[in-house]
Design an enzyme around this catalytic site. Structure first.
Site, PDB file in Angstrom:
ATOM      1  N   HIS A  37       0.856  -1.275   0.003  1.00 52.91           N
ATOM      2  CA  HIS A  37      -0.043  -0.052  -0.037  1.00 52.91           C
ATOM      3  C   HIS A  37       0.936   1.211  -0.034  1.00 52.91           C
ATOM      4  O   HIS A  37       1.859   1.207   0.446  1.00 52.91           O
ATOM      5  CB  HIS A  37      -0.834   0.131   1.319  1.00 52.91           C
ATOM      6  N   GLU A 106      -6.956  -0.733  -5.055  1.00 49.38           N
ATOM      7  CA  GLU A 106      -7.913   0.264  -4.344  1.00 49.38           C
ATOM      8  C   GLU A 106      -7.462   1.673  -4.694  1.00 49.38           C
ATOM      9  O   GLU A 106      -6.296   1.969  -4.855  1.00 49.38           O
ATOM     10  CB  GLU A 106      -7.797  -0.250  -2.844  1.00 49.38           C
ATOM     11  N   THR A 190     -10.562 -13.017   0.450  1.00 48.52           N
ATOM     12  CA  THR A 190     -10.483 -12.618   1.906  1.00 48.52           C
ATOM     13  C   THR A 190     -11.817 -12.994   2.606  1.00 48.52           C
ATOM     14  O   THR A 190     -12.262 -12.816   4.019  1.00 48.52           O
ATOM     15  CB  THR A 190     -10.367 -11.119   2.152  1.00 48.52           C
TER      16      THR A 190
END
Length: 321
Positions: A37, A106, A190
């Site tokens: 990220h 994302e 997930t």
């Protein structure tokens, strides 16, 4: 089921992450994964070091534990040709212990390059094309592609591992399962949804590993553990349709402002009850997952969690599963 450890880059600095995975290897976790990220989901998490530098250090600091990105988006921040070079290098540094986990990304992380944030359908088409480019480059041959989304002109990897990194692809619905069936050596999800595994199998994934992830919040004081889980992980209850779209931690904070500590405690095992974690893991095993990576919530709480995992949690999971 193989039980893994998550290096969560959103909640610890790079040196700490390497130290944690060294300890995870020592106590016997079967594999490790790392998030990739540019932002934490919430400011209270407080970190976002460069995952690929951490992987290089981890490859040298460990000797046996497998490593994996969980997951890297190969379409905005990183061009797929660059991802192929990074993955091949980590595979060499780790002596064949690396798996490349890919996903459609994302907005939180990918917005920083100013390329916009298209629809989920377009993002998935980009992932499809990127996976094809990465596979081609792993051959060590020259690659030229002029696709709908990416241009590659005479690219080549000069340091190619004998065994290329297996590709994992994250799925959340039928369309992503189709892409995973075409390209993935490993399915990533997930949520313990059997329908995702069935769709993967129907599109070419039968017999291949499938890896899930489960957050836990260990602590001897359950109330304090619930508070910590709420402070740092309440964003996770929003679901991928929301979480993939929000551009900044402030958005995750606002989207989860009405999530209560008891809501978090209902979905995340908190405290030191081994049986609660075993029961939370069981749906993944029953759905057919072969691997599950645990996430301990709270950067400063990794070593106590790892000690607990060594003496109580891992033995209980292996006995039950």
């Amino acid at each position: 089921m193989r039980i893994g450890y998550t290096m969560m880059t959103e909640q610890a600095g790079p040196r700490e992450l390497v130290g944690h995975v060294v300890e995870a290897e020592r106590i016997g976790f079967d594999f490790s994964v790392i998030s990739d990220h540019s932002f934490p989901w919430l400011e209270s998490q407080g970190h976002a070091p460069y995952a690929w530098s951490v992987l290089g250090a981890a490859a040298q600091a460990t000797s046996s534990i497998p490593l994996m990105t969980f997951v890297t988006c190969p379409t905005f921040r990183y061009h797929p040709a660059v991802i192929a070079q990074k993955a091949a290098t980590v595979q060499l540094l780790s002596d064949g212990r690396f798996r490349l986990g890919l996903g459609s990304g994302e907005n939180l992380n990918e917005h920083i390059v100013g390329a916009g944030w298209p629809s989920a359908r377009v993002r998935l088409a980009m992932l499809d094309e990127a996976a094809e480019i990465i596979r081609a480059l792993f051959t060590g041959e020259y690659v030229t592609r002029h696709g709908a989304h990416f241009q590659v002109d005479d690219a080549r990897l000069w340091d190619v591992p004998e065994v290329p990194p297996p590709l994992g692809i994250a799925v959340s619905g039928p369309a992503s399962c189709e892409v995973a069936g075409r390209h993935a050596d490993v399915l990533i999800a997930t949520e313990p949804k059997r329908e995702l595994l069935d769709a993967f199998d129907a599109n070419g994934g039968a017999g291949k590993p499938r890896i899930g992830q489960l957050p836990v919040c260990y602590g001897s004081d359950r109330e304090a553990a619930v508070t910590r889980a709420h402070e740092q992980f309440r964003w996770a209850l929003g679901g991928w349709r929301v979480n993939a779209e929000l551009p900044l931690p402030a958005g995750f904070d606002q989207a989860s402002e009405h999530t209560r500590p008891e809501d978090v405690a209902e979905s995340i095992p908190c405290g030191d009850d081994v049986d609660a974690v075993v029961e939370a893991v069981r749906p993944f095993a029953e759905a057919g997952f072969t691997d599950l990576a645990l996430v301990q919530i709270g950067g400063a709480h990794q070593l106590p969690f790892l000690r607990w995992a060594e003496t109580a949690l891992l033995p209980a999971l292996r006995a039950a599963l």
